[in-house]
Design a protein around this motif. Sequence first.
Motif, PDB file in Angstrom:
ATOM      1  N   MET B  89       8.897  24.704   4.664  1.00 40.62           N
ATOM      2  CA  MET B  89       7.446  24.770   4.737  1.00 40.62           C
ATOM      3  C   MET B  89       6.798  24.135   3.513  1.00 40.62           C
ATOM      4  O   MET B  89       5.791  23.438   3.625  1.00 40.62           O
ATOM      5  CB  MET B  89       7.032  26.242   4.866  1.00 40.62           C
ATOM      6  CG  MET B  89       5.671  26.437   5.466  1.00 40.62           C
ATOM      7  SD  MET B  89       5.315  25.353   6.852  1.00 40.62           S
ATOM      8  CE  MET B  89       5.863  26.332   8.197  1.00 40.62           C
ATOM      9  N   LEU B  90       7.407  24.331   2.343  1.00 43.28           N
ATOM     10  CA  LEU B  90       6.872  23.699   1.129  1.00 43.28           C
ATOM     11  C   LEU B  90       6.909  22.181   1.268  1.00 43.28           C
ATOM     12  O   LEU B  90       5.945  21.480   0.936  1.00 43.28           O
ATOM     13  CB  LEU B  90       7.676  24.122  -0.105  1.00 43.28           C
ATOM     14  CG  LEU B  90       7.472  25.546  -0.603  1.00 43.28           C
ATOM     15  CD1 LEU B  90       8.187  25.748  -1.929  1.00 43.28           C
ATOM     16  CD2 LEU B  90       5.994  25.863  -0.760  1.00 43.28           C
ATOM     17  N   VAL B  91       8.044  21.684   1.788  1.00 42.60           N
ATOM     18  CA  VAL B  91       8.162  20.234   1.972  1.00 42.60           C
ATOM     19  C   VAL B  91       7.083  19.762   2.941  1.00 42.60           C
ATOM     20  O   VAL B  91       6.381  18.775   2.694  1.00 42.60           O
ATOM     21  CB  VAL B  91       9.565  19.869   2.502  1.00 42.60           C
ATOM     22  CG1 VAL B  91       9.620  18.388   2.883  1.00 42.60           C
ATOM     23  CG2 VAL B  91      10.609  20.187   1.449  1.00 42.60           C
ATOM     24  N   LEU B  92       6.932  20.504   4.044  1.00 41.85           N
ATOM     25  CA  LEU B  92       5.947  20.114   5.059  1.00 41.85           C
ATOM     26  C   LEU B  92       4.524  20.102   4.474  1.00 41.85           C
ATOM     27  O   LEU B  92       3.746  19.178   4.708  1.00 41.85           O
ATOM     28  CB  LEU B  92       6.024  21.087   6.234  1.00 41.85           C
ATOM     29  CG  LEU B  92       5.271  20.673   7.497  1.00 41.85           C
ATOM     30  CD1 LEU B  92       5.817  19.356   8.014  1.00 41.85           C
ATOM     31  CD2 LEU B  92       5.398  21.744   8.568  1.00 41.85           C
ATOM     32  N   LEU B  93       4.218  21.122   3.672  1.00 46.54           N
ATOM     33  CA  LEU B  93       2.886  21.186   3.059  1.00 46.54           C
ATOM     34  C   LEU B  93       2.665  19.996   2.140  1.00 46.54           C
ATOM     35  O   LEU B  93       1.597  19.380   2.129  1.00 46.54           O
ATOM     36  CB  LEU B  93       2.731  22.484   2.260  1.00 46.54           C
ATOM     37  CG  LEU B  93       2.521  23.766   3.057  1.00 46.54           C
ATOM     38  CD1 LEU B  93       2.491  24.956   2.114  1.00 46.54           C
ATOM     39  CD2 LEU B  93       1.237  23.708   3.853  1.00 46.54           C
ATOM     40  N   ALA B  94       3.699  19.668   1.361  1.00 38.88           N
ATOM     41  CA  ALA B  94       3.574  18.556   0.421  1.00 38.88           C
ATOM     42  C   ALA B  94       3.413  17.250   1.185  1.00 38.88           C
ATOM     43  O   ALA B  94       2.566  16.414   0.845  1.00 38.88           O
ATOM     44  CB  ALA B  94       4.798  18.501  -0.490  1.00 38.88           C
ATOM     45  N   VAL B  95       4.216  17.096   2.254  1.00 36.92           N
ATOM     46  CA  VAL B  95       4.146  15.862   3.031  1.00 36.92           C
ATOM     47  C   VAL B  95       2.764  15.731   3.674  1.00 36.92           C
ATOM     48  O   VAL B  95       2.192  14.653   3.730  1.00 36.92           O
ATOM     49  CB  VAL B  95       5.262  15.853   4.101  1.00 36.92           C
ATOM     50  CG1 VAL B  95       5.022  14.744   5.115  1.00 36.92           C
ATOM     51  CG2 VAL B  95       6.608  15.666   3.442  1.00 36.92           C
ATOM     52  N   THR B  96       2.240  16.871   4.120  1.00 37.97           N
ATOM     53  CA  THR B  96       0.939  16.849   4.790  1.00 37.97           C
ATOM     54  C   THR B  96      -0.145  16.273   3.887  1.00 37.97           C
ATOM     55  O   THR B  96      -1.004  15.530   4.331  1.00 37.97           O
ATOM     56  CB  THR B  96       0.556  18.275   5.222  1.00 37.97           C
ATOM     57  OG1 THR B  96       1.619  18.796   5.997  1.00 37.97           O
ATOM     58  CG2 THR B  96      -0.710  18.265   6.054  1.00 37.97           C
ATOM     59  N   ILE B  97      -0.081  16.611   2.600  1.00 37.19           N
ATOM     60  CA  ILE B  97      -1.099  16.100   1.669  1.00 37.19           C
ATOM     61  C   ILE B  97      -1.154  14.583   1.751  1.00 37.19           C
ATOM     62  O   ILE B  97      -2.211  13.975   1.737  1.00 37.19           O
ATOM     63  CB  ILE B  97      -0.776  16.512   0.214  1.00 37.19           C
ATOM     64  CG1 ILE B  97      -0.713  18.027   0.096  1.00 37.19           C
ATOM     65  CG2 ILE B  97      -1.782  15.925  -0.758  1.00 37.19           C
ATOM     66  CD1 ILE B  97      -0.240  18.507  -1.248  1.00 37.19           C
ATOM     67  N   VAL B  98       0.043  13.989   1.873  1.00 38.37           N
ATOM     68  CA  VAL B  98       0.118  12.529   1.819  1.00 38.37           C
ATOM     69  C   VAL B  98      -0.241  11.897   3.155  1.00 38.37           C
ATOM     70  O   VAL B  98      -1.024  10.947   3.214  1.00 38.37           O
ATOM     71  CB  VAL B  98       1.535  12.090   1.392  1.00 38.37           C
ATOM     72  CG1 VAL B  98       1.583  10.577   1.232  1.00 38.37           C
ATOM     73  CG2 VAL B  98       1.932  12.777   0.104  1.00 38.37           C
ATOM     74  N   ILE B  99       0.335  12.438   4.247  1.00 39.32           N
ATOM     75  CA  ILE B  99       0.206  11.700   5.511  1.00 39.32           C
ATOM     76  C   ILE B  99      -0.934  12.163   6.399  1.00 39.32           C
ATOM     77  O   ILE B  99      -1.272  11.468   7.343  1.00 39.32           O
ATOM     78  CB  ILE B  99       1.529  11.724   6.321  1.00 39.32           C
ATOM     79  CG1 ILE B  99       1.877  13.140   6.772  1.00 39.32           C
ATOM     80  CG2 ILE B  99       2.660  11.112   5.526  1.00 39.32           C
ATOM     81  CD1 ILE B  99       2.967  13.146   7.830  1.00 39.32           C
ATOM     82  N   ALA B 100      -1.536  13.326   6.086  1.00 34.43           N
ATOM     83  CA  ALA B 100      -2.565  13.823   7.001  1.00 34.43           C
ATOM     84  C   ALA B 100      -3.820  12.969   6.924  1.00 34.43           C
ATOM     85  O   ALA B 100      -4.190  12.518   5.841  1.00 34.43           O
ATOM     86  CB  ALA B 100      -2.902  15.270   6.664  1.00 34.43           C
ATOM     87  N   PRO B 101      -4.454  12.724   8.054  1.00 31.09           N
ATOM     88  CA  PRO B 101      -5.713  11.965   8.032  1.00 31.09           C
ATOM     89  C   PRO B 101      -6.822  12.801   7.404  1.00 31.09           C
ATOM     90  O   PRO B 101      -6.748  14.019   7.359  1.00 31.09           O
ATOM     91  CB  PRO B 101      -6.003  11.715   9.514  1.00 31.09           C
ATOM     92  CG  PRO B 101      -5.279  12.797  10.232  1.00 31.09           C
ATOM     93  CD  PRO B 101      -4.081  13.132   9.404  1.00 31.09           C
ATOM     94  N   ASP B 102      -7.829  12.109   6.924  1.00 35.08           N
ATOM     95  CA  ASP B 102      -8.945  12.773   6.255  1.00 35.08           C
ATOM     96  C   ASP B 102      -9.884  13.391   7.297  1.00 35.08           C
ATOM     97  O   ASP B 102     -10.490  12.684   8.078  1.00 35.08           O
ATOM     98  CB  ASP B 102      -9.688  11.723   5.416  1.00 35.08           C
ATOM     99  CG  ASP B 102     -10.648  12.373   4.445  1.00 35.08           C
ATOM    100  OD1 ASP B 102     -11.373  13.277   4.883  1.00 35.08           O
ATOM    101  OD2 ASP B 102     -10.668  11.975   3.277  1.00 35.08           O
ATOM    102  N   VAL B 103      -9.917  14.725   7.341  1.00 37.99           N
ATOM    103  CA  VAL B 103     -10.853  15.381   8.248  1.00 37.99           C
ATOM    104  C   VAL B 103     -11.852  16.140   7.390  1.00 37.99           C
ATOM    105  O   VAL B 103     -11.517  17.146   6.791  1.00 37.99           O
ATOM    106  CB  VAL B 103     -10.127  16.348   9.205  1.00 37.99           C
ATOM    107  CG1 VAL B 103     -11.122  17.020  10.140  1.00 37.99           C
ATOM    108  CG2 VAL B 103      -9.059  15.626   9.998  1.00 37.99           C
ATOM    109  N   LYS B 104     -13.061  15.645   7.299  1.00 34.70           N
ATOM    110  CA  LYS B 104     -14.112  16.232   6.472  1.00 34.70           C
ATOM    111  C   LYS B 104     -13.607  16.515   5.064  1.00 34.70           C
ATOM    112  O   LYS B 104     -13.807  17.580   4.509  1.00 34.70           O
ATOM    113  CB  LYS B 104     -14.631  17.537   7.090  1.00 34.70           C
ATOM    114  CG  LYS B 104     -15.414  17.331   8.360  1.00 34.70           C
ATOM    115  CD  LYS B 104     -15.881  18.680   8.888  1.00 34.70           C
ATOM    116  CE  LYS B 104     -16.366  18.570  10.307  1.00 34.70           C
ATOM    117  NZ  LYS B 104     -16.433  19.858  10.975  1.00 34.70           N
ATOM    118  N   GLY B 105     -12.861  15.584   4.504  1.00 35.60           N
ATOM    119  CA  GLY B 105     -12.416  15.717   3.133  1.00 35.60           C
ATOM    120  C   GLY B 105     -11.114  16.481   2.942  1.00 35.60           C
ATOM    121  O   GLY B 105     -10.531  16.454   1.885  1.00 35.60           O
ATOM    122  N   SER B 106     -10.637  17.183   3.972  1.00 32.84           N
ATOM    123  CA  SER B 106      -9.397  17.916   3.788  1.00 32.84           C
ATOM    124  C   SER B 106      -8.244  17.197   4.479  1.00 32.84           C
ATOM    125  O   SER B 106      -8.418  16.512   5.484  1.00 32.84           O
ATOM    126  CB  SER B 106      -9.533  19.343   4.324  1.00 32.84           C
ATOM    127  OG  SER B 106      -9.147  19.410   5.667  1.00 32.84           O
TER     128      SER B 106
END
Lengths: 618, 497
Positions: B89-106
Amino acid sequence: MRRGSSYNLEKRKFVVIAMTLLIVIAYIMRLFFLQIMSDEYKQHADSNAFQNRVLYPTRGAISDRNGNVMVYNQPAYDVMVVMSEIENLDTLDLCNALNISKDFFVRRMAIIKDRNKNPGYSRYTQQIFLNQLSAEEFSAFHEKMFRFKGFYTQKRSIREYASGIGAHILGDVGEVSTANIEEDPYYQGGDYIGKLGVEKYYEKELRGTKGVEILLRDARGRIKGHYQNGRYDKRPVPGRNLTLGLDKDLQALGERLMEGKIGSIVAIEPSTGEVLCMVSAPSYDPRIMTGRQRGKNHRMLSADPRKPLLNRAIMGQYPPGSTFKTSQALTFLQEGIITPETSYSCSHGFYFKGLHVGCHGHASPLPLQPALGTSCNAYFCWGLYHMINNKHKYGRVQNAMTVWKDYMVSMGFGYKLGIDLAGEKRGLIPNAQFYDKAYKGSWNGLTIISISIGQGEVNLTPLQICNLCATIANRGYYITPHVVKKVEGQDLDPKYTEKHYTKVSRKNYEVVAGGMRRAVLGGTCTGARIPGIEVCGKTGTAQNRGHDHSVFMGFAPMNNPKIAVAVYVENGGFGADYGVPIGSLLIEKYINGKLSPASEAKAALFQSKRISYGDRQR
Amino acid sequence: MVTGRDRENSLFKSIDWICIIIYLLLLAAGWISVCGASYDYGQTDFFSFDSRSGKQLVWIGLAVVIGFVIMMLETKIFEMLAHVFYGAMLVLLAVTIVIAPDVKGSHSWLVLGPVSIQPAEFAKFATALAVAKYMNTFQNPELDWKTLARSALFVLTPMILIVLQNETGSALVYLAFFIMFYREGMPGSLLFCALSAVLYFVVGVRFREDMIFPGYSSGGGSALTSGGEFAVLLMIQIFVTAMVFVYTKAFNVFKILAGVGIGGTVLAILFSVFAIPYNVVWMQLILLLASIGIMLFYALRDRIVEYYYIVLFALGSAAFFYSSDYVLNNVMQPHQQARIRVVLGLEEDLSGAGYNVNQAKIAIGSGGLTGKGFLNGTQTKLKYVPEQDTDFIFCTVGEEEGFWGCSLVLVLYACLIIRLVIMAERQVDRFGRVYGYCVLSIFLFHLFINVGMVLGLTPVIGIPLPFFSYGGSSLWGFTILLFVFLKIDSGWSASKR
């Protein structure tokens, strides 16, 4: 922690349970206060809540360089409907009052309720039923409006044009599309947005900012005043007025002269880069693009095979013909390929290694200025040949070509100039890679010789031709051409004040300007001689699959230039046939403020001239 | 020999059915609210997958399937795989920061084809398991500071990653774990200090500009006392007095302090209102110093060490309040100040609807005793309430089901949380208890913030209401959280039989 103490951690569960109960009890008490003890909130919502009434700002007006208003606003009225409030509607009566058919009523209601076509639909809010009623239609409807519950009117303003000129520059406004709304949440269905020209490019400045009034309504829909005494209301901010660099009279003359022809005129004030006139023919009357007929008229114009909606001044890409020779002379001089005294011989053209480029009869050999004056083809063919094939100076032809291309780009060719109008094209300046690909690497100065006389692969927009002329008028720099001279209360974009110097020195520009003066005094454009004005000019006759295009560019006065003009008439024949007379009339009009009686007669003659184009799609 | 059939039977019997029933009731009430909130006039089919209610029904169905699958798994798996889940889950959270699209700044949503999931919703479950497993390795009922600090690290790591995703609201939920730490032996005073710090800050900032106690004679023109400062200093005075009572049991000292603090303040106010208007805060500071002096006197005389701690608390409180006030108003840039005020919900975001919370209050307030009835709410239909089917879903309950409906929902949550406390306490090992407390703390925190925000009592922090808010990720996250605990608990009750 608490070593040795008899404290029992298990008791802490009571703290957690107490916390839970405390929160829930506190919240229930709060709910009791909100829902039962207080009537205030209930009244707000019972009153069917609020009505958000949008306050539309007035759109900025547009005037020409002398302060003549060209576009302004006129009141119009939209009929709005709130579906949930419709009661006992007599449809026929309504249709009569609005002068619409019953069919239209049914269709319109269906469109309003269709969420795919009207994404912001709600039964409780106002939806546009019919837009842009004129003042007369409005007053007729307003009298009977009490009979139609749920129908309202809303004042809007529509664009009004002072005259029928300048359609391509001024552009028009129309209802926002679904794509516009998705792109910019500022817009809502039924809003207007600039669709073409300045109206589109300066949309943000012109539109202003919408305001809102939050009104409270009672259960019968009556307005009870402003929510919290208007604390949350916002006044609309009116749009900014624009002043164009355009001269209204010059534009009108240009459009007159281009009647019945296809082509374009661009005139620029060299010292500022302001566009004085920009004609694209055929044109249309911008007044047909307002009101409820806009859609129909727009469809009609887009279906026209002569494409009147196209702004050929910035979107048409043409071979510049001999006007391009000025840029070649500048390049060769700067590179030291020629000096002003260098002469090349011409015996009705350029003959070399079996290649032949024709020319007309004139004295031979000629130095540079007379060669420009008579527009000798051979002179510039030799110049380019000596430059591109100069292995001693450049090594490979590719290197020479790259140097040549850099000169062209520095003069504003091959890329968009960056005018403040949408849809500008970049033209085409070939480079070494282009020819390597076209000729599989085996080419030399002779292969590409026709670019020296503005034929072959070279393509410019009329705007770029005019900018070339303005650069010569300025003796070496240009300011990016722009249509808007001033935005009210705001500085002009700095890119429209910055000087762009080309790679050629002022000294060499003087030589070329002298050549252009010579063309007017005793060369190809003697037709541009105007008593009392020192005109410099250059004709062009661009070869074409059909009849040649007639091209002219010129500026005046020679020292301290006030206007640079380019004229491009498709299939107009020799440069002197259409380009020169039209260009000189514009110069005379702008510098003298009026035309002499003789010129007036000439103008009338050219206005009536028609060129036959056939039905081909253009 | 235990046959498969026996196992199923015993599982069926050992499940905590009270919990399951409350869960199902909340799901049903939640779905009805989503129907009401996302309902458009003219639309009749709640089951159509085009509508939000239809989609939510699918998410609910999947949630029930997930719950069922969890019940079928071996209890041991969760403890065995706890660290694996947590690491992944930590890896997934970290990866999300990088690859997630920008939705209202988050950057918190992972888009996998047609579905988007929010890993932060599942990270709570992984964190709870990991921290429970770690704490279970210490069998001594009294946890030492070191263990506690290490356990806190398990909680803070995902919290920081979620802050980096710019989802401050979801990150704040991890503060709920401190309720569990409290149960496991973290000193209550620590929890109290943290809570009072938050209280000082929020109250101080919120009422800073509200001037109170205008002079009686001057007709209200000369209010010189800042409401925020006054309230905070009064709180410090009250806390100190109460602490003296709780920790030293010295009733006589308590009486003196109450007289000086409360009585002195009342006199100071009266003087300001009826005689000469002045800034009452100065008098409060003098009274606070007087209280400290009194405590130091008794500390030296009676040699009771608790007084020193209380004095430290008083001084620390005042120092924290004034320094945070100074940093906020003098050190930070105006836009940073505004940002903090908006995050705390103290200042409404003017670019937004401008009166969200007010609209929510109107929606709830208009519901009255019995509500307007299913689908009859006008306030929510008119789209005055923002996020009406996610974070502000409680508005719909308030408007359509009224006071009775709201109270019932709140009572159901209270029952669920209290039931979870009882279940957590009956676990034989620390693993089950810690995990259970994690689960109930998270529910409590969500309930506290979400409903409080809608009622205008807590800052506007965008976190969902468990089982109510529209959306698959949060629903599945809460379901997994709950059902893993039910499974662990069923192991306990099976072993009793």
